[in-house]
Design a protein around this motif. Structure first.
Motif, PDB file in Angstrom:
ATOM      1  N   ILE A 129       0.745  -1.177  -0.017  1.00 26.86           N
ATOM      2  CA  ILE A 129       0.077   0.040   0.028  1.00 26.86           C
ATOM      3  C   ILE A 129       1.128   1.318  -0.031  1.00 26.86           C
ATOM      4  CG2 ILE A 129      -1.558   1.180   1.375  1.00 26.86           C
ATOM      5  CD1 ILE A 129      -2.703  -1.474   2.291  1.00 26.86           C
ATOM      6  N   PHE A 189       0.989   5.394   0.223  1.00 27.79           N
ATOM      7  CA  PHE A 189       0.253   6.775   0.415  1.00 27.79           C
ATOM      8  C   PHE A 189       1.138   7.939  -0.038  1.00 27.79           C
ATOM      9  CE2 PHE A 189      -1.473   4.346   4.159  1.00 27.79           C
ATOM     10  CZ  PHE A 189      -2.835   4.388   4.004  1.00 27.79           C
ATOM     11  N   GLY A 222       0.972  11.196   0.414  1.00 28.28           N
ATOM     12  CA  GLY A 222       1.298  12.289   1.168  1.00 28.28           C
ATOM     13  C   GLY A 222       0.403  13.522   0.484  1.00 28.28           C
ATOM     14  N   GLU A 223      -0.317  13.465  -0.493  1.00 29.95           N
ATOM     15  CA  GLU A 223      -1.247  14.597  -0.997  1.00 29.95           C
ATOM     16  C   GLU A 223      -2.552  14.344  -0.798  1.00 29.95           C
ATOM     17  OE1 GLU A 223       0.028  17.171  -2.606  1.00 29.95           O
ATOM     18  OE2 GLU A 223       2.235  16.153  -2.411  1.00 29.95           O
ATOM     19  N   THR A 224      -2.987  12.875  -0.791  1.00 31.05           N
ATOM     20  CA  THR A 224      -4.387  12.663  -0.389  1.00 31.05           C
ATOM     21  C   THR A 224      -4.059  11.402   0.426  1.00 31.05           C
ATOM     22  OG1 THR A 224      -4.672  11.101  -2.275  1.00 31.05           O
ATOM     23  CG2 THR A 224      -5.133  13.490  -2.828  1.00 31.05           C
ATOM     24  N   SER A 225      -5.465  11.225   1.049  1.00 29.13           N
ATOM     25  CA  SER A 225      -5.382  10.057   1.961  1.00 29.13           C
ATOM     26  C   SER A 225      -5.653   8.642   1.380  1.00 29.13           C
ATOM     27  CB  SER A 225      -6.453  10.357   3.152  1.00 29.13           C
ATOM     28  OG  SER A 225      -7.633  10.452   2.149  1.00 29.13           O
ATOM     29  N   ARG A 226      -5.870   8.569   0.058  1.00 21.96           N
ATOM     30  CA  ARG A 226      -5.951   7.447  -0.956  1.00 21.96           C
ATOM     31  C   ARG A 226      -5.096   6.301  -0.464  1.00 21.96           C
ATOM     32  NH1 ARG A 226      -7.327   8.264  -6.740  1.00 21.96           N
ATOM     33  NH2 ARG A 226      -5.054   8.420  -6.680  1.00 21.96           N
ATOM     34  N   ASP A 227      -5.561   5.167  -0.301  1.00 21.11           N
ATOM     35  CA  ASP A 227      -4.557   3.942  -0.376  1.00 21.11           C
ATOM     36  C   ASP A 227      -4.257   3.480  -1.352  1.00 21.11           C
ATOM     37  OD1 ASP A 227      -7.257   3.182   0.036  1.00 21.11           O
ATOM     38  OD2 ASP A 227      -6.714   1.512   1.390  1.00 21.11           O
ATOM     39  N   ASP A 286     -10.809   8.230   1.952  1.00 22.73           N
ATOM     40  CA  ASP A 286      -9.895   8.192   0.597  1.00 22.73           C
ATOM     41  C   ASP A 286      -9.784   9.502   0.401  1.00 22.73           C
ATOM     42  OD1 ASP A 286      -9.339   5.489   0.896  1.00 22.73           O
ATOM     43  OD2 ASP A 286     -10.554   4.920  -0.908  1.00 22.73           O
ATOM     44  N   GLY A 320       7.232  13.042   1.977  1.00 20.48           N
ATOM     45  CA  GLY A 320       5.834  12.756   2.405  1.00 20.48           C
ATOM     46  C   GLY A 320       4.885  11.272   2.240  1.00 20.48           C
ATOM     47  N   ILE A 375      -9.250  12.718   1.628  1.00 13.98           N
ATOM     48  CA  ILE A 375      -9.065  13.695   2.267  1.00 13.98           C
ATOM     49  C   ILE A 375      -7.730  14.527   1.717  1.00 13.98           C
ATOM     50  CG2 ILE A 375      -8.159  14.562   4.769  1.00 13.98           C
ATOM     51  CD1 ILE A 375      -9.622  12.216   5.709  1.00 13.98           C
ATOM     52  N   ARG A 411       4.417   7.440   1.834  1.00 13.27           N
ATOM     53  CA  ARG A 411       4.586   6.000   2.816  1.00 13.27           C
ATOM     54  C   ARG A 411       4.304   4.899   1.833  1.00 13.27           C
ATOM     55  NH1 ARG A 411       6.671   9.718   5.185  1.00 13.27           N
ATOM     56  NH2 ARG A 411       6.357  10.307   7.351  1.00 13.27           N
TER      57      ARG A 411
END
Lengths: 359, 378
Positions: free
Chosen positions: A6, A8, A10-15, B353, A65, B355, A67
């Motif tokens: 997975i 991330f 660091g711009e949006t929270s989408r996985d 998803d 940013g 944010i 991960r």
């Protein structure tokens, strides 16, 4: 062999679901929603040390940013084998930084402590305006003697003046003084800023001869001449500033006054021997027997075992922070054989002085 | 895709998943604090937060603490240079130049305490903002978008109003303060909202207020009775004897005196324990109510706080503090966070998803004031 992981960004929270594999350049990451990239192994950082039941979480130096979360145990082991620094332990570069920061902090602190305790006070004390010393000395005297009565009698005052005049023969540059006797039963004497010297009734009572009082006075005049009370003032203020440096607060009056006292203790040993030296020189030049001072010190030494209590323990500390030691006593030598000795005051004057606080 | 059109977002589940290593961390921190004359405390705090944050899992993803020890060290240095040192120098100067009894000293101390009161709220707000901005979940960080000075003035005003109203404005003031800070809170571009009236808190507040009044009156009465019973002429004589200089009290006299002292001490301690315990009823009510008033996305919060559980949290922490001589402080923080995680429920959904990252600038240093005032922030 590609493994699912997975990502991330660091711009949006989408996985983002990505595929990762170990290539020659490092960790290769590809996915539908992520631009293909390679994370070099030395640049990798584990967010938390690897822990069996949890996935490995990685960041990379080039993309602070982002991960990457790897759940696959087998792949994690393989990666850890190739990049063992991810296992945690001490990061030498960070440890060095930390060591340098804290080390320089401690060095600055140690330098300040040395400056505040041993160097600055005595140097600054000589430059304090007389007006300041006079004002502070007056307030300190008032708060130290609390409500104790000042002892005065015409004859007693005259005797004290005569004693001081005789002592002055021992030092042409004797500083201006303001000596007062207070009706306090505890045996004590101390010098305060602005040339103030306080004697207690207890001291006069315990003194067997005028030589002894003359000796104690000469010792206190030594403190005044060397600006010791002023130096102490600067030192205590410095310690208070230092404490606020160390604790990062402006409060803590109790702790600071305690620590202040402890700090004063160390340097005042030197001050005591300086005052002793001055006293012996002064007494010798004034042809007063220095053995009086010696006898008086021996008296204090035997007194010290006894507990002092009550409200006067505050005054008691003046002697206990400047302990009389046998070494100090041994340094006081009698005048050479054949030297002419005169009493500091007449017997009648001595009687008057003893009765200054009343019969 | 069809799924996300139907319901925007997913339910939220918060859990605390402990991992080993906190004990070792606590011990190493203690040793390094000792060796460095507490300068290490900034790095110690940071390490503990990193550990505890990583145990908080939201929908399976842990929080990440990205703060650095050096940031809060620098923050403390700045506050030291701008606030602590000037006051210390002025106080030292007055002591030397004008004397320890001079009225100027009193004026400076008054100014110092006033400044502390006025800045207290700012210290809280900035510490919270720093922590939020160093908290990452799914790669997104939080922040507070408002002004710390406005919050600080509100906070200062609330201290005055609270005192003048004998505490009766507390529910309203706490609600106002909470509304300000939660209203400023963001997680990425997800805004938190806080809305609700303080009125709901008043019955509980009144109950606690009157109960503690009654408790204090009872204790004063008991204390008076104790004193008359215990300090009768007989006991008075014993005390006179013991405190006489050069006294040699008998063991029987010492026994009487220490019994009296113990009884008085125990009743004092009892009072200082019972009254705060009564107030735990209100604290629990307030925590639960405030959680209810908080919204984020399509979700509201629920916190199952009860007086009993709060008391056992606080008493347990107190015991840890006492019996580990402060070395176990990280475990106190862990228990607090764990309490919140285990008792918090999120009702409704958040579109986790979508944010976007927070655009707020990051503070480069943090928590200087909080360190100077020794606020109990985690």
């Amino acid at each position: 062999m590609a493994i699912e992981a997975i990502y991330f960004d660091g711009e949006t929270s989408r996985d983002n679901k990505v595929l990762i594999s170990l290539g020659p350049q490092g960790l290769e990451i590809t996915g539908d929603t992520v631009s293909a990239q390679t994370w070099s192994l030395p640049g990798l950082r584990a967010i938390d040390p690897p822990y069996a039941s949890q996935p490995l979480r990685l960041a990379h130096r080039r993309q602070p940013g982002a991960r990457l979360i790897i759940g696959d145990r087998g792949f994690t082991e393989q990666l850890l084998a190739q990049a063992p620094h991810l296992r945690g332990g001490i990061n030498p570069k960070r440890a060095l930084h930390l060591f340098l920061w804290i080390g320089s902090g401690l060095t600055v602190l140690a330098g300040l402590i040395y400056l505040t305790l041993n160097f600055a006070p005595q140097k600054l004390a000589a430059f304090l305006p007389d007006e300041w010393s006079r004002r502070v000395g007056e307030q300190m005297e008032a708060s130290l003697v609390e409500k104790a009565r000042t002892c005065q009698s015409t004859a007693g005052n005259r005797a004290l003046t005569a004693l001081l005049a005789n002592l002055a023969e021992g030092d042409a540059d004797m500083p201006p003084l303001r000596v007062r006797v207070y009706d306090i039963p505890i045996m004590n004497a101390f010098a305060l800023p602005g040339g103030r010297i306080v004697l207690t009734r207890g001291l006069l009572d315990k003194a067997a001869a005028p030589d002894e009082v003359a000796g104690v006075l000469a010792h206190e005049i030594g403190h005044v001449a060397h600006h010791h009370p002023e130096a102490q003032l600067v030192r205590i203020a410095g310690v208070q500033i230092l404490l606020s440096v160390a604790t990062g607060t402006s409060g803590g009056t109790n702790a600071s006054s305690l620590a202040g006292l402890a700090a004063v203790l160390k340097s005042s040993r030197d001050a005591e021997s300086e005052a002793d030296g001055y006293a012996v020189a002064m007494l010798s030049a004034a042809r007063i027997d220095p053995m009086g001072l010696k006898h008086f010190f021996e008296k204090i030494l035997t007194e010290e075992g006894k507990p002092s209590g009550g409200a006067l323990s505050r005054l008691g500390t003046v002697f206990s922070t400047h302990p009389v030691t046998t070494e100090r006593i041994d340094l006081i030598k009698p005048l050479p054989e054949g030297a002419q000795i005169k009493p500091p005051i007449t017997d009648a004057q001595w009687n008057d002085l003893k009765k200054i606080c009343g019969p | 895709m069809a799924d996300s059109l139907q319901s925007s977002g997913e339910p939220i589940r918060v859990e605390y998943v402990p991992r080993p290593g906190l004990g070792r961390l606590a011990f190493v921190n203690f040793l390094l604090n000792l060796v460095t004359l507490t300068i290490y405390r900034f790095w110690a705090k940071t390490n503990v937060r990193r550990h505890i944050w990583s145990c908080v899992h939201i929908n399976g993803q842990p929080l990440e603490y990205t703060g650095r020890g050096i940031e809060i060290f620098k923050g403390a240095l700045i506050v030291f240079g701008l606030f602590v040192l000037p006051f210390a120098l002025v106080i030292a100067f007055i002591n030397i130049a004008l004397g320890p009894e001079h009225p100027a000293l009193f004026a400076v101390y008054t100014l110092l305490y006033l400044a502390i009161f006025v800045l207290w709220g700012a210290a809280l707000y900035r510490a919270r903002r720093y922590q939020l901005s160093r908290t990452l979940w799914r790669g997104i960080r939080g922040t507070l978008v408002g002004s710390s000075m406005i919050y600080s003035l509100t906070y200062f005003g609330s201290i005055l109003a609270r005192g003048m109203s004998l505490g009766w404005t507390t529910p309203v003031l706490n609600t106002v303060l909470q509304e300000q800070i939660i209203g400023d809170m963001r997680f990425g571009d997800l805004a938190f909202k806080f809305g609700g009236r303080a009125g709901l808190l008043y019955p509980t507040y009144a109950l606690c207020w009157f109960l503690s009044l009654v408790a204090i009156i009872i204790f004063i009465f008991l204390f008076g009775a104790e004193v008359t019973a215990l300090f009768g002429p007989e006991v008075q004589k014993v005390f006179d004897e013991i405190f006489k200089p050069d006294s040699h009290p008998t063991s029987e006299q010492i026994w009487t005196a220490s019994t009296v002292a113990a009884v008085v001490a125990v009743s004092f301690i009892a009072m200082f324990l019972v009254v705060p315990m009564l107030w735990a009823i209100y604290s629990a009510k307030e925590l639960a109510t405030f959680a209810n008033y908080t919204k984020a996305g399509n979700a509201t919060f629920k916190l199952n706080a009860t007086a009993g559980s709060l008391i056992s949290l606080v008493v347990g922490n107190l015991l840890i503090l006492i019996f580990t001589l402060g070395i176990g402080r990280p475990f106190m923080q862990q228990r607090l966070i764990r309490y919140m995680c285990e008792r918090m429920e999120v009702i409704g959904t958040i579109d986790v998803d979508r944010i976007a990252q927070s655009q707020a600038a990051l503070d480069r240093t943090g928590e200087g004031l909080a360190d100077a005032f020794d606020l109990g922030v985690i």
